[in-house]
Write a protein that holds these residues in place. Structure first.
Motif, PDB file in Angstrom:
ATOM      1  N   ALA A   1       0.806  -1.215   0.000  1.00  0.00           N
ATOM      2  CA  ALA A   1       0.000   0.000   0.000  1.00  0.00           C
ATOM      3  C   ALA A   1       0.844   1.272   0.000  1.00  0.00           C
ATOM      4  N   ASN A   2       2.084   1.186   0.354  1.00  0.00           N
ATOM      5  CA  ASN A   2       2.929   2.369   0.417  1.00  0.00           C
ATOM      6  C   ASN A   2       4.138   2.219  -0.509  1.00  0.00           C
ATOM      7  N   SER A   3       4.005   1.416  -1.560  1.00  0.00           N
ATOM      8  CA  SER A   3       5.137   1.190  -2.454  1.00  0.00           C
ATOM      9  C   SER A   3       5.412   2.438  -3.301  1.00  0.00           C
ATOM     10  N   PHE A   4       6.650   2.559  -3.733  1.00  0.00           N
ATOM     11  CA  PHE A   4       7.078   3.719  -4.509  1.00  0.00           C
ATOM     12  C   PHE A   4       6.452   3.706  -5.894  1.00  0.00           C
ATOM     13  N   ARG A   5       5.876   4.823  -6.271  1.00  0.00           N
ATOM     14  CA  ARG A   5       5.362   5.032  -7.626  1.00  0.00           C
ATOM     15  C   ARG A   5       5.927   6.359  -8.120  1.00  0.00           C
ATOM     16  N   ARG A   6       6.179   6.464  -9.390  1.00  0.00           N
ATOM     17  CA  ARG A   6       6.851   7.633  -9.965  1.00  0.00           C
ATOM     18  C   ARG A   6       5.961   8.882  -9.992  1.00  0.00           C
ATOM     19  N   PHE A   7       4.629   8.711 -10.178  1.00  0.00           N
ATOM     20  CA  PHE A   7       3.718   9.849 -10.297  1.00  0.00           C
ATOM     21  C   PHE A   7       2.539   9.684  -9.358  1.00  0.00           C
ATOM     22  N   ASP A   8       1.953  10.811  -8.950  1.00  0.00           N
ATOM     23  CA  ASP A   8       0.647  10.745  -8.305  1.00  0.00           C
ATOM     24  C   ASP A   8      -0.161  11.992  -8.624  1.00  0.00           C
ATOM     25  N   ILE A   9      -1.471  11.788  -8.626  1.00  0.00           N
ATOM     26  CA  ILE A   9      -2.427  12.879  -8.815  1.00  0.00           C
ATOM     27  C   ILE A   9      -3.299  12.902  -7.575  1.00  0.00           C
ATOM     28  N   ASN A  10      -3.355  14.059  -6.909  1.00  0.00           N
ATOM     29  CA  ASN A  10      -4.204  14.144  -5.725  1.00  0.00           C
ATOM     30  C   ASN A  10      -5.330  15.149  -5.951  1.00  0.00           C
ATOM     31  N   TRP A  11      -6.479  14.793  -5.407  1.00  0.00           N
ATOM     32  CA  TRP A  11      -7.655  15.641  -5.485  1.00  0.00           C
ATOM     33  C   TRP A  11      -8.148  15.851  -4.065  1.00  0.00           C
ATOM     34  N   ASN A  12      -7.901  17.034  -3.548  1.00  0.00           N
ATOM     35  CA  ASN A  12      -8.384  17.384  -2.218  1.00  0.00           C
ATOM     36  C   ASN A  12      -9.800  17.915  -2.375  1.00  0.00           C
ATOM     37  N   VAL A  13     -10.762  17.041  -2.164  1.00  0.00           N
ATOM     38  CA  VAL A  13     -12.159  17.368  -2.408  1.00  0.00           C
ATOM     39  C   VAL A  13     -12.733  18.294  -1.349  1.00  0.00           C
ATOM     40  N   LEU A  14     -12.154  18.282  -0.174  1.00  0.00           N
ATOM     41  CA  LEU A  14     -12.569  19.177   0.904  1.00  0.00           C
ATOM     42  C   LEU A  14     -11.407  20.099   1.234  1.00  0.00           C
ATOM     43  N   SER A  15     -11.614  21.381   1.061  1.00  0.00           N
ATOM     44  CA  SER A  15     -10.542  22.322   1.347  1.00  0.00           C
ATOM     45  C   SER A  15     -11.123  23.595   1.941  1.00  0.00           C
ATOM     46  N   TYR A  16     -10.485  24.066   2.998  1.00  0.00           N
ATOM     47  CA  TYR A  16     -10.886  25.282   3.695  1.00  0.00           C
ATOM     48  C   TYR A  16      -9.703  26.231   3.703  1.00  0.00           C
ATOM     49  N   SER A  17      -9.960  27.480   3.396  1.00  0.00           N
ATOM     50  CA  SER A  17      -8.912  28.494   3.428  1.00  0.00           C
ATOM     51  C   SER A  17      -9.458  29.730   4.117  1.00  0.00           C
ATOM     52  N   ARG A  18      -8.735  30.209   5.108  1.00  0.00           N
ATOM     53  CA  ARG A  18      -9.111  31.474   5.752  1.00  0.00           C
ATOM     54  C   ARG A  18      -8.119  32.510   5.254  1.00  0.00           C
ATOM     55  N   GLN A  19      -8.487  33.186   4.176  1.00  0.00           N
ATOM     56  CA  GLN A  19      -7.640  34.188   3.533  1.00  0.00           C
ATOM     57  C   GLN A  19      -7.943  35.538   4.162  1.00  0.00           C
ATOM     58  N   GLY A  20      -6.986  36.040   4.955  1.00  0.00           N
ATOM     59  CA  GLY A  20      -7.242  37.273   5.703  1.00  0.00           C
ATOM     60  C   GLY A  20      -8.327  37.002   6.724  1.00  0.00           C
ATOM     61  N   SER A  21      -9.443  37.730   6.625  1.00  0.00           N
ATOM     62  CA  SER A  21     -10.566  37.511   7.542  1.00  0.00           C
ATOM     63  C   SER A  21     -11.758  36.869   6.831  1.00  0.00           C
ATOM     64  N   VAL A  22     -11.504  36.265   5.667  1.00  0.00           N
ATOM     65  CA  VAL A  22     -12.571  35.690   4.849  1.00  0.00           C
ATOM     66  C   VAL A  22     -12.454  34.167   4.818  1.00  0.00           C
ATOM     67  N   ASP A  23     -13.562  33.478   5.133  1.00  0.00           N
ATOM     68  CA  ASP A  23     -13.613  32.017   5.050  1.00  0.00           C
ATOM     69  C   ASP A  23     -13.961  31.623   3.619  1.00  0.00           C
ATOM     70  N   GLN A  24     -13.153  30.703   3.050  1.00  0.00           N
ATOM     71  CA  GLN A  24     -13.401  30.223   1.699  1.00  0.00           C
ATOM     72  C   GLN A  24     -13.361  28.701   1.683  1.00  0.00           C
ATOM     73  N   TYR A  25     -14.150  28.130   0.784  1.00  0.00           N
ATOM     74  CA  TYR A  25     -14.246  26.683   0.656  1.00  0.00           C
ATOM     75  C   TYR A  25     -14.024  26.308  -0.805  1.00  0.00           C
ATOM     76  N   GLY A  26     -13.435  25.138  -1.031  1.00  0.00           N
ATOM     77  CA  GLY A  26     -13.194  24.726  -2.407  1.00  0.00           C
ATOM     78  C   GLY A  26     -12.449  23.415  -2.467  1.00  0.00           C
ATOM     79  N   GLY A  27     -11.490  23.343  -3.395  1.00  0.00           N
ATOM     80  CA  GLY A  27     -10.718  22.125  -3.573  1.00  0.00           C
ATOM     81  C   GLY A  27      -9.418  22.417  -4.289  1.00  0.00           C
TER      82      GLY A  27
END
Length: 177
Positions: free
Chosen positions: A28-54
């Motif tokens: 399950a943790n074997s070495f692979r040359r490439f990966d593609i990740n999709w963070n489907v849940l993402s939260y960012s607090r930019q300054g004083s603004v809450d933002q949601y996305g991916g």
């Protein structure tokens, strides 16, 4: 509601992966040359603004420790008043912990586009420093349990905007060593 369903699905997949046999755990943790990740849940607090996305990322692994990352993120406020799109590139340092867990740190730089639909948009510099934990389920599939870090955006007219970004999702590995 959608977020609760996605979180529940991720929890079930995580528990199912941990309960898998030792034979699949060794791979399950074997070495692979490439990966593609999709963070489907993402939260960012930019300054004083809450933002949601991916975010969507691509990593080319030079070896088991070092990789090169390309990361594209999109976050917006719940009222659609502000959209932030980032595109960043840089190195990633990974460390395997046992047969399933991999920790990583990365430093990415690039650009950002902030858009206020009723006003217009502006481009600027963007950076991300952080890391996270990946949990291998299969040799080709893993969960990004957590990714977090400092996100900074600099616009000429507005100066620096500091943020905290937290996310999680899935990623797919491919390519042999």
């Amino acid at each position: 509601m959608k977020k609760s369903l996605v979180l529940s699905a991720l929890a079930v997949a995580l528990v199912g992966g941990i309960m898998a046999s030792d034979a699949s755990a060794q791979n399950a943790n074997s070495f692979r040359r490439f990966d593609i990740n999709w963070n489907v849940l993402s939260y960012s607090r930019q300054g004083s603004v809450d933002q949601y996305g991916g975010t969507l990322g691509f990593t080319y692994h030079i070896n088991e420790k070092w990789g090169l990352v390309a990361d594209l993120g999109h976050h917006e406020t719940s009222s659609d008043l502000l959209e932030t799109t980032t595109y960043r590139f840089g190195p990633k340092l990974s460390n395997r912990v046992g047969t399933r867990v991999k920790t990583f740190g990365q430093f990415l730089v690039g650009g950002a586009r902030l858009t206020v639909p009723s006003v217009g948009s502006a481009n600027g510099f963007s950076m991300l420093m952080g890391g996270g934990v990946d949990i291998g389920i299969k040799p080709w599939f893993a969960l990004r349990a957590i990714e977090g870090g400092y996100s900074g955006i600099h616009l000429r007219a507005a100066g620096w905007s500091n943020a905290l970004r937290l996310s999680g999702g899935v990623f797919f590995r491919f390519g042999e060593e």
